[in-house]
Design a protein around this motif. Structure first.
Motif, PDB file in Angstrom:
ATOM      1  N   ASP A   1      55.747  34.786  37.830  1.00 48.46           N
ATOM      2  CA  ASP A   1      56.610  35.632  37.974  1.00 48.46           C
ATOM      3  C   ASP A   1      56.356  35.417  36.431  1.00 48.46           C
ATOM      4  O   ASP A   1      57.030  35.032  35.649  1.00 48.46           O
ATOM      5  CB  ASP A   1      57.750  35.632  38.903  1.00 48.46           C
ATOM      6  CG  ASP A   1      58.289  35.522  40.200  1.00 48.46           C
ATOM      7  OD1 ASP A   1      57.595  36.375  41.061  1.00 48.46           O
ATOM      8  OD2 ASP A   1      57.449  33.807  40.026  1.00 48.46           O
ATOM      9  N   PHE A   2      56.086  37.778  35.940  1.00 49.36           N
ATOM     10  CA  PHE A   2      56.229  37.707  34.211  1.00 49.36           C
ATOM     11  C   PHE A   2      57.622  37.323  34.408  1.00 49.36           C
ATOM     12  O   PHE A   2      58.434  38.776  35.285  1.00 49.36           O
ATOM     13  CB  PHE A   2      55.606  38.588  34.220  1.00 49.36           C
ATOM     14  CG  PHE A   2      53.767  38.666  34.884  1.00 49.36           C
ATOM     15  CD1 PHE A   2      53.231  37.404  33.948  1.00 49.36           C
ATOM     16  CD2 PHE A   2      53.017  38.637  35.506  1.00 49.36           C
ATOM     17  CE1 PHE A   2      51.888  37.542  34.694  1.00 49.36           C
ATOM     18  CE2 PHE A   2      52.033  38.290  35.970  1.00 49.36           C
ATOM     19  CZ  PHE A   2      51.252  38.182  35.701  1.00 49.36           C
ATOM     20  N   GLY A   3      58.075  36.886  33.042  1.00 47.81           N
ATOM     21  CA  GLY A   3      59.570  37.103  32.324  1.00 47.81           C
ATOM     22  C   GLY A   3      59.446  38.112  30.981  1.00 47.81           C
ATOM     23  O   GLY A   3      58.968  38.441  30.640  1.00 47.81           O
ATOM     24  N   GLU A   4      59.898  37.044  30.819  1.00 48.66           N
ATOM     25  CA  GLU A   4      60.552  37.670  29.066  1.00 48.66           C
ATOM     26  C   GLU A   4      59.036  37.623  28.226  1.00 48.66           C
ATOM     27  O   GLU A   4      58.517  38.376  26.871  1.00 48.66           O
ATOM     28  CB  GLU A   4      61.389  37.960  28.045  1.00 48.66           C
ATOM     29  CG  GLU A   4      61.326  35.303  27.960  1.00 48.66           C
ATOM     30  CD  GLU A   4      62.566  35.101  27.425  1.00 48.66           C
ATOM     31  OE1 GLU A   4      62.603  34.165  27.888  1.00 48.66           O
ATOM     32  OE2 GLU A   4      63.372  36.178  27.215  1.00 48.66           O
ATOM     33  N   ASN A   5      57.580  37.302  28.465  1.00 49.47           N
ATOM     34  CA  ASN A   5      56.829  36.514  27.952  1.00 49.47           C
ATOM     35  C   ASN A   5      55.400  37.434  28.719  1.00 49.47           C
ATOM     36  O   ASN A   5      54.325  37.347  28.154  1.00 49.47           O
ATOM     37  CB  ASN A   5      55.843  35.057  28.181  1.00 49.47           C
ATOM     38  CG  ASN A   5      56.040  34.645  29.829  1.00 49.47           C
ATOM     39  OD1 ASN A   5      56.388  35.540  30.618  1.00 49.47           O
ATOM     40  ND2 ASN A   5      56.104  33.369  30.325  1.00 49.47           N
TER      41      ASN A   5
ATOM     42  N   TRP B   1      50.429  38.000  28.677  1.00 49.63           N
ATOM     43  CA  TRP B   1      49.527  37.868  30.203  1.00 49.63           C
ATOM     44  C   TRP B   1      48.963  39.387  29.950  1.00 49.63           C
ATOM     45  O   TRP B   1      49.496  40.307  29.321  1.00 49.63           O
ATOM     46  CB  TRP B   1      50.161  37.886  31.428  1.00 49.63           C
ATOM     47  CG  TRP B   1      51.481  36.975  31.856  1.00 49.63           C
ATOM     48  CD1 TRP B   1      52.675  36.100  30.951  1.00 49.63           C
ATOM     49  CD2 TRP B   1      50.968  34.760  31.877  1.00 49.63           C
ATOM     50  NE1 TRP B   1      52.764  34.737  31.001  1.00 49.63           N
ATOM     51  CE2 TRP B   1      51.414  34.457  31.349  1.00 49.63           C
ATOM     52  CE3 TRP B   1      49.301  34.885  32.731  1.00 49.63           C
ATOM     53  CZ2 TRP B   1      51.988  33.381  32.093  1.00 49.63           C
ATOM     54  CZ3 TRP B   1      50.009  33.459  32.643  1.00 49.63           C
ATOM     55  CH2 TRP B   1      50.737  32.240  32.367  1.00 49.63           C
ATOM     56  N   ALA B   2      47.554  39.172  30.363  1.00 58.53           N
ATOM     57  CA  ALA B   2      47.035  40.128  30.684  1.00 58.53           C
ATOM     58  C   ALA B   2      47.256  41.334  31.545  1.00 58.53           C
ATOM     59  O   ALA B   2      48.108  40.930  32.172  1.00 58.53           O
ATOM     60  CB  ALA B   2      45.177  39.691  30.076  1.00 58.53           C
ATOM     61  N   ALA B   3      45.677  41.182  32.327  1.00 63.13           N
ATOM     62  CA  ALA B   3      45.648  41.905  33.755  1.00 63.13           C
ATOM     63  C   ALA B   3      45.689  41.664  34.836  1.00 63.13           C
ATOM     64  O   ALA B   3      44.630  40.556  34.979  1.00 63.13           O
ATOM     65  CB  ALA B   3      45.288  43.848  33.309  1.00 63.13           C
ATOM     66  N   PRO B   4      46.364  42.599  36.411  1.00 62.09           N
ATOM     67  CA  PRO B   4      45.741  42.066  37.238  1.00 62.09           C
ATOM     68  C   PRO B   4      44.072  41.998  37.623  1.00 62.09           C
ATOM     69  O   PRO B   4      43.676  43.417  36.600  1.00 62.09           O
ATOM     70  CB  PRO B   4      46.205  42.417  38.737  1.00 62.09           C
ATOM     71  CG  PRO B   4      47.113  44.161  38.128  1.00 62.09           C
ATOM     72  CD  PRO B   4      47.147  42.824  36.498  1.00 62.09           C
TER      73      PRO B   4
ATOM     74  N   GLU C   1      42.395  34.761  33.073  1.00 56.97           N
ATOM     75  CA  GLU C   1      42.655  36.733  33.494  1.00 56.97           C
ATOM     76  C   GLU C   1      41.322  37.870  32.810  1.00 56.97           C
ATOM     77  O   GLU C   1      41.313  37.537  31.885  1.00 56.97           O
ATOM     78  CB  GLU C   1      44.095  36.970  33.207  1.00 56.97           C
ATOM     79  CG  GLU C   1      45.188  36.271  33.111  1.00 56.97           C
ATOM     80  CD  GLU C   1      46.615  37.046  32.694  1.00 56.97           C
ATOM     81  OE1 GLU C   1      46.900  37.670  33.393  1.00 56.97           O
ATOM     82  OE2 GLU C   1      46.712  36.918  31.283  1.00 56.97           O
ATOM     83  N   ASP C   2      41.209  38.453  33.517  1.00 61.07           N
ATOM     84  CA  ASP C   2      40.648  40.412  33.121  1.00 61.07           C
ATOM     85  C   ASP C   2      41.806  40.538  32.541  1.00 61.07           C
ATOM     86  O   ASP C   2      42.608  40.715  32.301  1.00 61.07           O
ATOM     87  CB  ASP C   2      40.679  40.685  34.165  1.00 61.07           C
ATOM     88  CG  ASP C   2      39.516  41.360  35.169  1.00 61.07           C
ATOM     89  OD1 ASP C   2      38.715  40.344  34.729  1.00 61.07           O
ATOM     90  OD2 ASP C   2      39.675  41.614  36.723  1.00 61.07           O
ATOM     91  N   THR C   3      41.082  41.250  31.209  1.00 61.85           N
ATOM     92  CA  THR C   3      41.686  41.937  30.071  1.00 61.85           C
ATOM     93  C   THR C   3      41.538  43.166  30.277  1.00 61.85           C
ATOM     94  O   THR C   3      41.310  44.585  30.330  1.00 61.85           O
ATOM     95  CB  THR C   3      40.892  41.797  29.290  1.00 61.85           C
ATOM     96  OG1 THR C   3      39.859  42.815  28.590  1.00 61.85           O
ATOM     97  CG2 THR C   3      41.164  40.255  28.568  1.00 61.85           C
ATOM     98  N   GLY C   4      39.439  43.786  31.403  1.00 63.86           N
ATOM     99  CA  GLY C   4      40.130  44.850  31.961  1.00 63.86           C
ATOM    100  C   GLY C   4      39.180  46.253  31.219  1.00 63.86           C
ATOM    101  O   GLY C   4      39.324  45.493  30.175  1.00 63.86           O
TER     102      GLY C   4
ATOM    103  N   ILE D   1      52.971  30.609  26.889  1.00 64.55           N
ATOM    104  CA  ILE D   1      52.217  31.372  27.636  1.00 64.55           C
ATOM    105  C   ILE D   1      51.194  30.735  26.801  1.00 64.55           C
ATOM    106  O   ILE D   1      50.937  29.317  26.719  1.00 64.55           O
ATOM    107  CB  ILE D   1      52.786  32.054  26.096  1.00 64.55           C
ATOM    108  CG1 ILE D   1      52.881  31.658  24.667  1.00 64.55           C
ATOM    109  CG2 ILE D   1      53.677  33.640  26.247  1.00 64.55           C
ATOM    110  CD1 ILE D   1      52.724  33.121  23.650  1.00 64.55           C
ATOM    111  N   PHE D   2      49.714  31.066  27.258  1.00 69.56           N
ATOM    112  CA  PHE D   2      48.896  30.436  27.218  1.00 69.56           C
ATOM    113  C   PHE D   2      47.664  31.065  26.667  1.00 69.56           C
ATOM    114  O   PHE D   2      47.563  32.197  27.372  1.00 69.56           O
ATOM    115  CB  PHE D   2      48.114  29.945  28.664  1.00 69.56           C
ATOM    116  CG  PHE D   2      49.474  29.366  29.832  1.00 69.56           C
ATOM    117  CD1 PHE D   2      49.161  27.728  29.583  1.00 69.56           C
ATOM    118  CD2 PHE D   2      50.136  29.361  30.643  1.00 69.56           C
ATOM    119  CE1 PHE D   2      50.261  26.885  30.084  1.00 69.56           C
ATOM    120  CE2 PHE D   2      51.322  29.438  30.970  1.00 69.56           C
ATOM    121  CZ  PHE D   2      51.313  27.864  31.197  1.00 69.56           C
ATOM    122  N   PRO D   3      46.679  30.422  25.939  1.00 74.87           N
ATOM    123  CA  PRO D   3      45.359  31.169  25.258  1.00 74.87           C
ATOM    124  C   PRO D   3      44.224  31.750  26.841  1.00 74.87           C
ATOM    125  O   PRO D   3      44.065  31.115  27.874  1.00 74.87           O
ATOM    126  CB  PRO D   3      44.648  29.866  24.256  1.00 74.87           C
ATOM    127  CG  PRO D   3      45.402  29.024  24.595  1.00 74.87           C
ATOM    128  CD  PRO D   3      46.518  29.083  25.699  1.00 74.87           C
TER     129      PRO D   3
END
Lengths: 218, 103
Positions: free
Chosen positions: A41-45, A49-52, A83-86, A131-133
């Motif tokens: 669940d994305f919050g203030e960070n 995060w990238a994209a679905p 994650e995809d960056t698309g 957050i994660f690389p």
């Protein structure tokens, strides 16, 4: 005023360098311990995060994200997201998230029989922001001491700073040729105005002094 | 597909700004060279050939010399090469997609 200017200039360059450090690819030599996926669940960070996956619904507020758990050479853990960056930022054009997860899982190894891999990634790990690389590629390497020369970064940074320098030099030349003369004209005009007023003022004071008779002149 | 559309639109706008800047810069550069050549008296062997002066002859007017040089510039390869501003990023993205996902 000079200090204010330099503070702004350094803040600007700090931001540019931080962006480059976050965005450019780096390689870590690690051992993959496990892979998993987790609902986030994305919050203030959320900016980190990238994209679905491209093709999926992009309007959902939360989703499952792949993770890759690894152990570094110094036995400390390092967890990547996958994650995809698309078509978005940063421009890695990564669409093969699920394939990468399969490859990473295939490289799983134990501490005793370690299989070292180079994980190409961008981004930062920060425990306070959670957050994660983002892993972009995974490649088998000979051992934990392999050295990978970052050719892409060398070329990119050289070209980037060459372009910055080229624009900067031309801007300075343009300023010297077109803007400075205007400012000089303006300050000349101002000097003339000031000279004119002081001339008039001295004429006025001479007239005032003339009231007091010839001997009061000094 | 919305993301691809967004990338295309923003990319097109940004590259158009770059294209306009580079075009103007390149034209200004060429004009400066022509002016300098005329002022040096070094006219690259250019001779006037037009409706009024069919026989040809040396330029007598600085503006005519520069206008003629700019017309030659507009017809030359260089302004077409600046279109590479649009072409190169498209190929770079194609290469990047291949290397990231399929190599």
């Amino acid at each position: 005023m000079v200090y204010v200017k330099w503070i702004f200039v350094s803040l600007f360059w700090l931001f540019v360098l931080a962006t480059l450090h976050y965005t450019l690819p780096q390689n870590d030599i690690v051992r993959i311990a496990d892979t998993y996926e987790k609902r986030i669940d994305f919050g203030e960070n959320s900016i980190f995060w990238a994209a679905p996956d491209v093709g999926n619904d992009t309007t959902t507020v939360n989703r499952d994200v792949f993770f890759i758990q690894t152990i570094q050479q110094n036995d400390r853990p390092l967890v990547y997201r996958n994650e995809d960056t698309g078509w978005g930022w940063p421009p890695y054009f990564k669409f093969d998230t699920s394939n990468l997860q399969a490859e990473a899982t295939d490289f799983k190894s134990t501490k005793e029989a370690a299989q070292w891999v180079a994980v190409r990634h961008y981004g930062w790990r920060n425990e306070f922001l959670s957050i994660f690389p983002n892993a972009v590629g995974v490649k088998k390497v000979e051992g934990p001491d392999v050295r990978i020369i970052p050719w892409f970064n060398i070329v990119f940074l050289t070209v980037f700073f060459a372009i910055v320098w080229a624009i900067w030099v031309r801007w300075k030349r343009f300023r010297a040729a077109r803007i400075d003369p205007l400012l000089d004209d303006a300050s000349d005009a101002w000097d003339r105005v000031e000279a004119g007023t002081s001339e008039r003022r001295s004429r006025l004071s001479r007239w005032f002094r003339s009231w007091r008779g010839p001997d009061s002149r000094n | 597909m919305f993301a691809l559309l967004r990338l295309s639109v923003i990319g097109f706008i940004v590259l158009s700004i770059v294209y306009i800047f580079v075009s103007f810069y390149s034209r200004a550069k060429r004009r400066g060279k022509l002016e300098a050549a005329w002022d040096r008296g070094d006219r690259d062997g250019d001779w006037r050939v037009d409706e009024e002066d069919k026989a040809g002859g040396p330029f007598v007017d600085r503006d005519a010399y520069i206008a003629d040089g700019m017309k030659k510039y507009d017809g030359s390869l260089r302004p077409k090469l600046i279109l590479g501003v649009y072409v190169v990023p498209v190929f770079a993205i194609g290469l990047l997609i291949y290397l990231t996902n399929f190599a």
